[in-house]
Enzyme design. Structure first.
Site, short mmCIF file in Angstrom:
data_model
loop_
_atom_site.label_atom_id
_atom_site.label_comp_id
_atom_site.label_asym_id
_atom_site.label_seq_id
_atom_site.Cartn_x
_atom_site.Cartn_y
_atom_site.Cartn_z
N LYS A 175 4.98 8.26 18.82
CA LYS A 175 6.09 6.41 19.17
C LYS A 175 5.80 6.38 20.26
O LYS A 175 5.58 5.57 20.53
CB LYS A 175 7.24 7.70 18.89
N SER B 124 8.08 1.52 15.56
CA SER B 124 8.28 2.90 16.94
C SER B 124 9.48 3.34 16.51
O SER B 124 10.03 3.52 15.58
CB SER B 124 8.13 2.53 18.17
N THR C 2 1.19 -1.26 0.40
CA THR C 2 0.14 0.01 0.21
C THR C 2 0.98 1.07 -0.10
O THR C 2 1.95 1.06 0.35
CB THR C 2 -0.44 -0.04 1.97
N THR D 136 17.46 5.23 5.85
CA THR D 136 16.13 5.72 4.74
C THR D 136 15.84 7.15 4.93
O THR D 136 16.37 7.90 4.78
CB THR D 136 14.50 5.57 6.20
N ASP E 140 -4.06 5.66 2.32
CA ASP E 140 -3.22 7.06 3.34
C ASP E 140 -4.97 6.98 4.56
O ASP E 140 -5.42 6.45 4.81
CB ASP E 140 -3.83 8.87 2.69
N TYR F 98 7.64 14.24 17.94
CA TYR F 98 7.83 13.03 17.56
C TYR F 98 8.13 11.56 18.27
O TYR F 98 7.13 10.88 18.49
CB TYR F 98 9.20 12.91 16.42
N ASN G 154 3.44 0.84 9.34
CA ASN G 154 4.92 0.59 8.50
C ASN G 154 5.22 2.74 9.15
O ASN G 154 5.59 3.65 9.05
CB ASN G 154 5.76 0.41 8.08
#
Length: 281
Positions: free
Chosen positions: A155, A137, A37, A186, A59, A151, A86
């Site tokens: 988490k 997380s 997705t 990433t 989304d 942020y 994710n």
């Protein structure tokens, strides 16, 4: 799309980049049926060539899309064995610098979007008395860092939800694992993270310095996303999967340091802490 009815079904959110893309690629190559997705399906259509894939627009902040994606996956494959939450974004800024609209957007993706996917996937998992939920997380979900306050908050919320969820659903045959990476190569610290436009000079040596350092090492982190997704699959398929899966040396050392700090502080204040109850009679 061909279907092997014996292979497990993985449903992965946020597959356009990073862990999501690498994980989708890995499980497809293993021969697993995989729901791939992304907000923009064209970004992941190449993954469909790797195996038994169902590519869907998703989304996670859109309730209608979330329900439609889970239904499409169940219609195509009958069920979902592993849901991997994710999808996520980053945001840099001292707490006081942070803009509420950006913070709310991040919470909508990182936390409420994750919650939404769990809500729509659980009914069939409960009916089957089988399933596995993997929530992404971060080491930032265990320890706070300057410039990542909000942020961290998203988490930490994922951590708390996952701990409660595991106690509720594991008696029903459904496992829950939260994954806590440190720095990996990433897009998280690059294009996937916004930052506050409001800069306060007093935070230059704390939040400001951390923000610059995190940006500077983007693409140079020690974490290998390919090894990370192999570790996730290994943990999911183990006989005794962990509730918490740390990924990366920095995550391991950071978590140990946090535990040691908490233990020291708890011990120092033990008498005061225990003295807050009514006296025992």
């Amino acid at each position: 799309m061909t279907t092997n009815n014996e292979s497990p079904v993985w449903f992965i959110t946020g597959c356009s980049t990073g862990f999501g893309r690498e994980l989708a690629s890995h499980v497809l190559k293993l021969g697993y049926r995989t729901v791939v997705t992304a907000r923009h399906p064209d970004d992941v259509k190449d993954l469909a060539e790797l195996g038994d894939a169902l590519v869907l627009k998703l989304d996670v902040t859109d309730h209608v899309q979330a329900e439609a994606a889970i239904k499409a996956a169940e219609d195509a494959f009958g069920h979902i064995d592993v849901l991997v939450n994710n999808a996520g974004i980053g945001y840099f800024g001292a707490v006081e610098e942070s803009e509420e609209d950006e913070v709310r957007k991040m919470f909508d993706v990182n936390f409420f979007g994750l919650c939404r996917m769990i809500h729509v996937a659980l009914p069939t998992m409960r009916k089957r008395r089988k399933g596995f939920i993997v929530n992404l997380s971060s080491i930032a979900g265990l320890t706070g860092l300057p410039s990542l306050g909000y942020y961290n908050a998203t988490k930490f919320a994922v951590e708390g939800l996952s701990d409660a969820l595991s106690q509720e659903v594991e008696p029903l045959g459904i496992k829950v694992m939260v994954v806590e990476p440190s720095g990996f190569r990433t897009d998280w610290a690059g294009r996937s993270a916004n930052e506050s436009k409001h800069i306060i000079d007093d935070y230059a040596k704390t939040a400001g310095k951390w923000r610059k350092n995190i940006r500077a090492i983007s693409g140079k982190q020690s974490g290998d996303p390919i090894r990370a997704v192999h570790a996730i699959v290994q943990a999911v398929e183990s006989d005794n999967p962990p509730h918490h899966l740390l990924l990366g040396n920095d995550a391991f050392e950071g978590a140990k340091a946090k535990l040691a700090s908490l233990q020291k502080e708890f011990a120092t204040w033990e008498t005061v802490t225990r003295g807050a109850d009514f006296p025992k009679t």
